[in-house]
Design a protein around this motif. Sequence first.
Motif, PDB file in Angstrom:
ATOM      1  N   ASN A  50       0.844  -1.195   0.000  1.00 22.56           N
ATOM      2  CA  ASN A  50       0.000   0.000   0.000  1.00 22.56           C
ATOM      3  C   ASN A  50       0.882   1.247   0.000  1.00 22.56           C
ATOM      4  O   ASN A  50       1.991   1.248   0.539  1.00 22.56           O
ATOM      5  CB  ASN A  50      -0.892   0.023   1.244  1.00 22.56           C
ATOM      6  CG  ASN A  50      -1.690  -1.262   1.403  1.00 22.56           C
ATOM      7  OD1 ASN A  50      -2.273  -1.760   0.444  1.00 22.56           O
ATOM      8  ND2 ASN A  50      -1.708  -1.806   2.607  1.00 22.56           N
ATOM      9  N   GLU A  69      -5.044  -0.466   4.100  1.00 21.90           N
ATOM     10  CA  GLU A  69      -5.518  -1.378   3.066  1.00 21.90           C
ATOM     11  C   GLU A  69      -6.503  -0.702   2.108  1.00 21.90           C
ATOM     12  O   GLU A  69      -6.863  -1.285   1.084  1.00 21.90           O
ATOM     13  CB  GLU A  69      -6.199  -2.594   3.714  1.00 21.90           C
ATOM     14  CG  GLU A  69      -5.307  -3.424   4.611  1.00 21.90           C
ATOM     15  CD  GLU A  69      -4.271  -4.214   3.833  1.00 21.90           C
ATOM     16  OE1 GLU A  69      -4.437  -4.341   2.597  1.00 21.90           O
ATOM     17  OE2 GLU A  69      -3.289  -4.689   4.441  1.00 21.90           O
ATOM     18  N   SER A 106      -5.931   2.412   0.824  1.00 17.52           N
ATOM     19  CA  SER A 106      -5.237   3.475   0.083  1.00 17.52           C
ATOM     20  C   SER A 106      -5.541   3.342  -1.406  1.00 17.52           C
ATOM     21  O   SER A 106      -5.818   2.258  -1.912  1.00 17.52           O
ATOM     22  CB  SER A 106      -3.732   3.404   0.326  1.00 17.52           C
ATOM     23  OG  SER A 106      -3.193   2.210  -0.211  1.00 17.52           O
ATOM     24  N   CYS A 155      -0.944   1.485  -4.933  1.00 20.66           N
ATOM     25  CA  CYS A 155      -0.027   0.443  -4.483  1.00 20.66           C
ATOM     26  C   CYS A 155       1.306   0.634  -5.198  1.00 20.66           C
ATOM     27  O   CYS A 155       1.403   1.385  -6.166  1.00 20.66           O
ATOM     28  CB  CYS A 155      -0.580  -0.946  -4.809  1.00 20.66           C
ATOM     29  SG  CYS A 155      -2.137  -1.358  -3.999  1.00 20.66           S
ATOM     30  N   ARG A 190      -4.993   1.107  -7.231  1.00 22.45           N
ATOM     31  CA  ARG A 190      -5.448  -0.197  -6.769  1.00 22.45           C
ATOM     32  C   ARG A 190      -6.410  -0.844  -7.768  1.00 22.45           C
ATOM     33  O   ARG A 190      -6.407  -2.069  -7.941  1.00 22.45           O
ATOM     34  CB  ARG A 190      -6.111  -0.047  -5.394  1.00 22.45           C
ATOM     35  CG  ARG A 190      -6.434  -1.366  -4.700  1.00 22.45           C
ATOM     36  CD  ARG A 190      -7.007  -1.114  -3.312  1.00 22.45           C
ATOM     37  NE  ARG A 190      -6.052  -0.446  -2.451  1.00 22.45           N
ATOM     38  CZ  ARG A 190      -5.117  -1.077  -1.734  1.00 22.45           C
ATOM     39  NH1 ARG A 190      -5.006  -2.382  -1.814  1.00 22.45           N
ATOM     40  NH2 ARG A 190      -4.287  -0.396  -0.967  1.00 22.45           N
TER      41      ARG A 190
END
Length: 305
Positions: free
Chosen positions: A151, A229, A231, A234, A250
């Motif tokens: 993340n 988790e 966010s 990545c 993501r």
Amino acid sequence: MGLIGNLLSERSARQGMEKDDLLFPVNDAQRQKLQNVLLEMYQDIQKFCREEGLTPFLVGGSALGAIRHHGFIPWDDDLDIGLLRAEYERFLISFEKAYPEKYVVNSAGKSKNAKVRFTKINKKGTICREIASPPDDSINGIFIDVFPIDNVPDNKFARKIKGVICNLEEFISTQVYFHDNLDELTEEYMRRMGKTNYYIRKCVGKLFSYRKSSVWFRKIDKDIQCKDEKSKDCTIAVGRKHYFGEIFRRDIIFPARYVLFETIEAPVFHDVEAYLSNMYGDYMKIPPEEKREKHMVLDLKFGDE
């Protein structure tokens, strides 16, 4: 890429060498055999991940090969996968236990003798020795690279600080690794990167050798992690383009797509085209032969000699 790029990337420095006769390129027959071994290893990883509910995404050149060639890049001979951090941690705990007679898991976050910033799955009974490899043959086998997908903080300042720290630690750890495993061959290899490059790398390696490279690798693995988790972004922070170069949304990852890789249906990112464009630009264009990356090794044995 210039001096800065070459300092950040040993791969870039190697490509800038005027002469590299210290290592030997993998020939066509070896490459085919190596690809077959890697495919067998990936099948074991996929089987394990299906049973554990994990998704081993093809990343880097393996994702490129899957989309452009439906398998290995013809002149390539490695295999890269990525797992979301939570799944990556579960994988590290359990995979070696599932195949105790077949594989060694060498991981920055778990192994006392880690040789890289991420994880290598080494096949027992084989040898794929690279420059500055430690003498322990158990971690010098034919390998698959496994990268954590972490993340990224949404806060721009926190993201900047974390990325700069991680990139700096990556550079330091690599030089300490060379320092830890320095021999005449490695010394000559480093010299061929260029005089300024060589002295900077050697000084940094010596200066920060108060910690072993394996300790630096564990520190990086800890520092790149972010607990958010939810966010938006990545990163594969220890990948070829480092923290900032491999940040992606993501929603590029999910839901996973399955594409043909040789004989296997393999998961790639949902918007793998966006990912590959970020990594390689015009990724469908075949590079000229002189610009194709080739695996150079010190020794290669398949265990059947």
